[in-house]
Design a protein around this motif. Structure first.
Motif, short mmCIF file in Angstrom:
data_model
loop_
_atom_site.label_atom_id
_atom_site.label_comp_id
_atom_site.label_asym_id
_atom_site.label_seq_id
_atom_site.Cartn_x
_atom_site.Cartn_y
_atom_site.Cartn_z
N GLN A 106 6.92 1.05 -14.03
CA GLN A 106 7.67 1.90 -14.93
C GLN A 106 8.24 3.05 -14.12
O GLN A 106 7.52 3.80 -13.48
CB GLN A 106 6.74 2.41 -16.03
CG GLN A 106 7.47 3.10 -17.16
CD GLN A 106 6.50 3.85 -18.04
OE1 GLN A 106 5.38 3.39 -18.25
NE2 GLN A 106 6.89 4.99 -18.53
N GLU A 107 9.54 3.15 -14.09
CA GLU A 107 10.24 4.18 -13.32
C GLU A 107 9.73 4.29 -11.89
O GLU A 107 9.49 5.38 -11.38
CB GLU A 107 10.15 5.52 -14.05
CG GLU A 107 11.00 5.53 -15.32
CD GLU A 107 10.82 6.78 -16.15
OE1 GLU A 107 10.11 7.70 -15.68
OE2 GLU A 107 11.36 6.83 -17.25
N GLY A 108 9.54 3.12 -11.28
CA GLY A 108 9.20 3.11 -9.86
C GLY A 108 7.74 3.28 -9.55
O GLY A 108 7.35 3.36 -8.39
N ARG A 109 6.87 3.38 -10.60
CA ARG A 109 5.43 3.52 -10.35
C ARG A 109 4.68 2.41 -11.09
O ARG A 109 5.16 1.90 -12.11
CB ARG A 109 4.93 4.87 -10.84
CG ARG A 109 5.47 6.03 -10.03
CD ARG A 109 4.90 7.35 -10.52
NE ARG A 109 5.17 8.42 -9.57
CZ ARG A 109 6.32 9.09 -9.52
NH1 ARG A 109 7.29 8.80 -10.37
NH2 ARG A 109 6.51 10.04 -8.62
N VAL A 110 3.51 2.06 -10.55
CA VAL A 110 2.70 1.06 -11.23
C VAL A 110 2.11 1.70 -12.49
O VAL A 110 1.42 2.72 -12.41
CB VAL A 110 1.56 0.55 -10.32
CG1 VAL A 110 0.66 -0.40 -11.10
CG2 VAL A 110 2.14 -0.15 -9.10
N GLU A 119 0.81 -1.20 0.00
CA GLU A 119 0.00 0.00 0.00
C GLU A 119 0.85 1.26 0.00
O GLU A 119 1.61 1.52 0.95
CB GLU A 119 -0.90 -0.03 1.24
CG GLU A 119 -2.11 0.86 1.07
CD GLU A 119 -3.21 0.49 2.07
OE1 GLU A 119 -2.93 -0.28 3.01
OE2 GLU A 119 -4.33 0.98 1.91
N ASN A 120 0.78 2.01 -1.07
CA ASN A 120 1.52 3.26 -1.20
C ASN A 120 2.98 3.11 -0.78
O ASN A 120 3.52 3.92 -0.04
CB ASN A 120 0.88 4.37 -0.35
CG ASN A 120 -0.50 4.71 -0.88
OD1 ASN A 120 -0.72 4.71 -2.10
ND2 ASN A 120 -1.45 4.94 0.01
N LEU A 121 3.58 2.05 -1.28
CA LEU A 121 4.94 1.75 -0.85
C LEU A 121 5.94 2.63 -1.59
O LEU A 121 5.93 2.72 -2.82
CB LEU A 121 5.25 0.27 -1.08
CG LEU A 121 6.60 -0.23 -0.58
CD1 LEU A 121 6.48 -1.63 -0.03
CD2 LEU A 121 7.65 -0.17 -1.66
N ASN A 168 14.38 -2.68 -17.33
CA ASN A 168 15.51 -2.60 -16.40
C ASN A 168 15.45 -1.30 -15.62
O ASN A 168 15.22 -0.24 -16.19
CB ASN A 168 16.83 -2.63 -17.19
CG ASN A 168 17.38 -4.03 -17.28
OD1 ASN A 168 17.04 -4.87 -16.45
ND2 ASN A 168 18.19 -4.28 -18.29
N GLY A 169 15.62 -1.39 -14.31
CA GLY A 169 15.64 -0.17 -13.51
C GLY A 169 14.26 0.33 -13.15
O GLY A 169 14.12 1.40 -12.57
N ALA A 170 13.22 -0.46 -13.44
CA ALA A 170 11.86 -0.02 -13.11
C ALA A 170 11.59 -0.13 -11.61
O ALA A 170 10.64 0.48 -11.11
CB ALA A 170 10.84 -0.84 -13.88
N GLY A 171 12.42 -0.91 -10.90
CA GLY A 171 12.25 -1.03 -9.45
C GLY A 171 11.74 -2.38 -8.99
O GLY A 171 11.37 -2.54 -7.83
N LYS A 172 11.78 -3.38 -9.89
CA LYS A 172 11.23 -4.71 -9.55
C LYS A 172 12.02 -5.37 -8.42
O LYS A 172 11.45 -5.80 -7.41
CB LYS A 172 11.24 -5.63 -10.79
CG LYS A 172 10.55 -5.03 -12.01
CD LYS A 172 10.59 -5.97 -13.19
CE LYS A 172 11.99 -6.33 -13.67
NZ LYS A 172 12.68 -5.31 -14.46
N PHE A 187 18.74 7.58 -3.16
CA PHE A 187 18.06 7.34 -4.42
C PHE A 187 16.73 6.65 -4.17
O PHE A 187 16.71 5.52 -3.67
CB PHE A 187 18.95 6.49 -5.33
CG PHE A 187 18.26 6.01 -6.58
CD1 PHE A 187 17.96 6.90 -7.60
CD2 PHE A 187 17.93 4.67 -6.73
CE1 PHE A 187 17.33 6.45 -8.75
CE2 PHE A 187 17.30 4.21 -7.88
CZ PHE A 187 17.01 5.11 -8.89
N GLN A 188 15.62 7.32 -4.48
CA GLN A 188 14.32 6.68 -4.30
C GLN A 188 13.97 5.91 -5.57
O GLN A 188 13.99 6.47 -6.67
CB GLN A 188 13.24 7.73 -3.99
CG GLN A 188 11.91 7.05 -3.66
CD GLN A 188 10.86 8.05 -3.18
OE1 GLN A 188 11.16 9.20 -2.94
NE2 GLN A 188 9.63 7.57 -3.05
N ALA A 189 13.64 4.63 -5.41
CA ALA A 189 13.40 3.79 -6.58
C ALA A 189 11.91 3.47 -6.77
O ALA A 189 11.49 3.15 -7.87
CB ALA A 189 14.19 2.50 -6.46
#
Lengths: 288, 235, 338
Positions: free
Chosen positions: B209-213, B9-11, B40-44, B18-20
């Motif tokens: 994508q870039e750290g967001r759903v 939830e809103n993680l 790559n780098g999306a934060g998975k 660096f916020q991922a």
């Protein structure tokens, strides 16, 4: 004859140095920590033995039943609260914190016990010896030290290869992050390694107290002897520490044969010689 | 609908400077296999590491069986039954194959996974049980890594790039073993480069994508083009 | 108007500090006219420790070579001075300078051996080296063996015939060495080589791949530090006029205290060791009557600082105020181009 005798005595002395070295090697292996206060821990063990022997009137080797657990407990707590926070950053923090500990222990012992040198009597075992013919006499105490060193190394080997704790030590040493995923609390694992090291340190401290005079300033030299045995034997190799201890012990007794002033110096020079000729020690670990 | 097994939830999470991940939310239900996809780098991997407690986050960002578990230490989270098969396998190099499996199970939960069951799933490991883990091939090492996670008897298992660097035939073998893991009721989150393979295995997916759903749902409900856009971004 | 950029290193604070330092230095040069004999002695000691702390910091704080064996070079300097003066009649002040070469000559072959040890094991290795020196000099009976020796009166009077003049000369020498060491370190760190050093500290692998020759940089720095430490040692024992192996190669006096100063002040900055040295002497002058308790306190404070404020007091001050006196990093400053 003198030479042969010196070599035999040196080999047995190597047992004591292996005890100094094993604890140092253990914690370095598990958490890459070098405890500068290691020698002062040994001397602390000697003073603890002195106190237990004097207050309870025990034989120093019976006192081990109290001294070993006490030292282990003390070191467990120390690791949990003081040393764990220094790990993982850089080299400087653990080095300087244990250096500070060394100064605190030395001066604490000075405050409590003065600079007078002490000795613990063990009811005659310290002077007893057995003749093995050819005019050679082996002291019972040096024999006991040597046997203890072998027993300690066998015990460590058993713990490392056969027990859950040993697996945890190896896993944490290999990859501390993934070890956490095995539900291992590495703070506890490190503290257990330090406690185990301190148990061995306590044994070394007891032998030191019975074998020779000690005072609060004698710790650093014990650290250096243990360190030399580790490097001569090869980092990370348990039996290497025994070999390193023996090489160091023999170098010292042979040096002393030439001139008493050369005893310690000869050990240092052999250490440097090995460092020049075989920088990875006599028994380097295969996996680096 | 039942309460989710794991609610994210809103993680928000990341590394020191660096916020991922930004406000990531989704649910994982009991028995569900969920594919986590993204470039790559999306934060998975960051998300998986955060779930198992290797990276910090606020307590309410992760809710497992109604308990806030965000920020708990990794060892506590594993004991709750969440296990990770890490990227790059990361076996313990000084432990044998069998020791790697044993250490995975020693402090985990009680359950049906045992050495015997892991050996039944991956028979080759029984032959190699006494060997140093480093002597195995990449695919065999991956089997050990999966077995090691199963030994803790997790109810949620997180797979991070389990096909990375492996030959296609080996990948097929490993994927063939996954249904017998999830069929026991274990939930799974699967991070995988090969989107087709991942979506074929999972009942639902989340695309980062870039750290967001950027997209979430069931594979059948979205067109290929939608998923590609969510994957790469729509520029 | 288009903004432009320029690269600056000096800060406002560093310019003010520079002016204040000049005033302070003039006052310290004039100390023989305003300070008593005891205070001059104390100041002389402060300068020596200023040099030792700055040098240890150069090694540990900028290259990650943590030594607990710098007493090897302090003692070597003392013995080099005594040997040169007693055996060869070298004037003491010249002997101080020459001892620097002795230190470098010894350090040059020693370094490659010690460098085979990593991290903390390197630290203990340096200690063993210092012990070898101590035990070796204890065997030299011409220099008093284990009990040591004093500098003969005829050599002492060589410096200057009156005691006052002599003490003035030694005082100024110590001041020059202390300030000179700091200036030399500042120059080293501002040079290209200094930039490489900082790179090594931050990441050995990265700097190696950028073409920094780590092995050589470390060697050069170790040898330079050894030379300057040896000179400082020579000057320390010129002040003491008496030497013995235990005093010359004391790990407590020449390394433990020095580490304390650097850690308290702030490792890895030029200001840190200066601040630390001043704090150390302040504590010593007020608390040393406590004896062993005082030393335990020093150990505890060092541990506390290391755990809670690893950048030391100067680091705390500097990050709170943004002030640096010896700016090492270049800053990009924006200005409006007309």
């Amino acid at each position: 004859m003198d030479w042969l005798n010196a070599i035999v005595q040196g080999v047995l002395l190597g047992g004591l140095y292996a005890l100094f070295a094993a604890g140092l090697s253990l914690i370095f292996g598990v958490m890459r920590l070098v405890n500068i206060a290691h020698g002062d821990f040994i001397v602390l063990g000697s003073y603890l033995t002195l106190v237990v022997v004097q207050t309870l009137g025990l034989n120093p080797f019976v006192a081990a039943l109290i001294v070993v657990p006490l030292m282990a407990l003390f070191s467990y707590v120390l690791q949990r609260f003081l040393l764990n926070p220094t790990l993982g950053k850089d080299l400087l923090a653990p080095l300087l914190v244990t250096f500070g500990l060394s100064i605190i222990i030395q001066n604490g012992l000075l405050t409590l016990f003065t600079a007078d040198s002490r000795r613990v009597m063990a009811g005659g075992i310290e002077t007893a010896s057995v003749s093995i013919g050819g005019g050679l006499n082996l002291g019972v105490l040096p024999l006991a030290m040597f046997a203890t060193a072998i027993a300690v190394i066998l015990g460590l080997e058993f713990i490392f290869t056969r027990t859950s704790l040993g697996r945890a030590f190896r896993a944490t040493s290999d990859d501390a992050e993934i070890a956490k995923l095995m539900a291992l609390d590495n703070r506890h694992i490190y503290a257990m390694a330090m406690a185990l090291s301190a148990g061995i340190v306590a044994l070394a401290g007891i032998f030191l107290a019975v074998r020779t005079n000690f005072d609060p300033s004698t710790g650093p030299m014990r650290l250096i002897f243990g360190f030399e045995a580790v490097i001569i034997g090869g980092l990370g190799s348990l039996w290497g520490t025994l070999a390193g201890g023996i090489v160091l012990g023999v170098a010292q007794t042979l040096g002393a044969l030439i001139d008493p002033g050369y005893q310690v110096l000869a050990g240092h020079l052999v250490f440097f010689l090995i460092l020049i000729l075989r920088p990875r020690g006599l028994f380097p670990r295969m996996d680096g | 609908m039942n309460a989710p097994l794991l609610r994210i939830e809103n993680l928000s999470s990341g590394y020191a400077d660096f916020q991922a991940l930004f406000d990531v939310s989704f649910d994982l239900h009991a028995g569900e296999a969920l594919a986590l996809i993204g470039a790559n780098g999306a934060g998975k991997s960051t998300l998986l590491k955060t779930i198992v407690g290797l990276l910090p986050c606020a307590p309410q960002m992760l809710v497992h069986r109604g308990d806030k578990i965000g920020g708990l230490s990794a060892d506590k989270i594993v004991r709750r039954g969440i296990a990770l098969v890490p990227e790059g396998r990361r076996l313990f190099r000084s432990l044998s194959v069998e020791e790697n499996l044993i250490i995975g199970g020693e402090r985990g939960r009680a359950g049906e996974w045992s050495l015997e069951r892991v050996y039944a799933l991956f028979p080759i490991l029984r032959e190699k049980r006494q060997q140093p883990s480093t002597s195995l091939s990449g695919g065999q090492q991956q089997m050990v890594a999966i077995g090691r996670a199963l030994m803790a008897n997790p109810e949620i298992i997180l797979f991070d790039e389990i096909s990375l660097g492996l030959a296609p035939a080996i990948i097929k073998d490993i994927y063939a073993a996954l249904p017998s893991i999830t069929s026991t009721g274990v939930s799974a989150i699967l991070v995988e480069q090969d989107v087709t393979r991942a979506l074929g295995f999972a009942q639902s997916f989340v695309c980062l994508q870039e750290g967001r759903v950027s997209l979430a749902g069931k594979p059948a409900d979205h067109s290929r083009a939608d998923i590609v856009a969510a994957y790469f971004g729509s520029h | 108007m288009k903004p432009g950029y320029t690269i600056e290193r000096a800060t406002h604070a560093s310019r003010i500090a520079g002016a204040l330092s000049l005033v302070a230095i003039v006052a310290l040069i004039a100390a023989p006219w305003w300070a008593g004999r005891a205070n001059m002695r104390l100041l002389g000691e402060v300068y020596a420790f200023l040099a030792l702390a700055s040098l240890w910091n150069l090694l540990a704080g900028f290259t990650g070579l943590v030594s607990v064996g710098q007493q090897a070079f302090v003692g070597l300097g003392g013995y080099a001075l005594f040997a040169a003066a007693i055996f060869y009649g070298v004037p003491p002040l010249l002997a101080v300078v020459l001892s620097g070469f002795v230190g470098a000559l010894i350090a040059l072959p020693l370094a490659p051996i010690l460098f085979r040890l990593q991290g903390a094991y390197f630290a203990i290795g340096t200690w063993v080296a210092a012990e070898v020196f101590r035990l070796t000099f204890a065997q030299v009976s011409a220099l008093g063996g284990g009990s040591g020796t004093s500098l003969p009166a005829r050599i002492v009077t060589d410096i200057a015939s009156t005691r006052d003049a002599r003490e003035m000369i030694v005082y100024w020498s110590a001041l020059a060495l202390g300030l000179g060491t700091i200036a030399a370190i500042y120059a080293i760190l501002r040079s290209r080589a200094g930039l490489a050093l900082t790179a090594i500290r931050d990441s050995e692998i990265a700097s190696e791949s950028l073409g920094v020759n780590i092995a050589r940089s470390k060697l050069v720095l170790y040898v330079v530090t050894a030379a300057l430490t040896t000179m400082t040692g020579a000057l320390i024992f010129l002040q003491k006029l008496r030497i013995s192996p235990d005093a010359a190669f004391s790990v407590n006096d020449w390394t433990a205290y020095v580490i304390f100063m650097v850690v308290i002040g702030g490792i890895g900055t030029i200001e840190g060791p200066i601040v630390g040295t001043l704090i150390f002497f302040l504590l010593r002058e007020t608390l040393s009557d406590l004896g062993t308790i005082y030393l335990m306190l020093l150990g505890a404070v060092a541990i506390l600082v290391m755990l809670k404020a690893p950048k030391g007091l100067w680091g705390l001050f500097s990050s709170a105020t943004g002030i640096t006196l010896f700016p090492l990093r270049r800053r990009v400053v924006q200005f409006d181009a007309k």
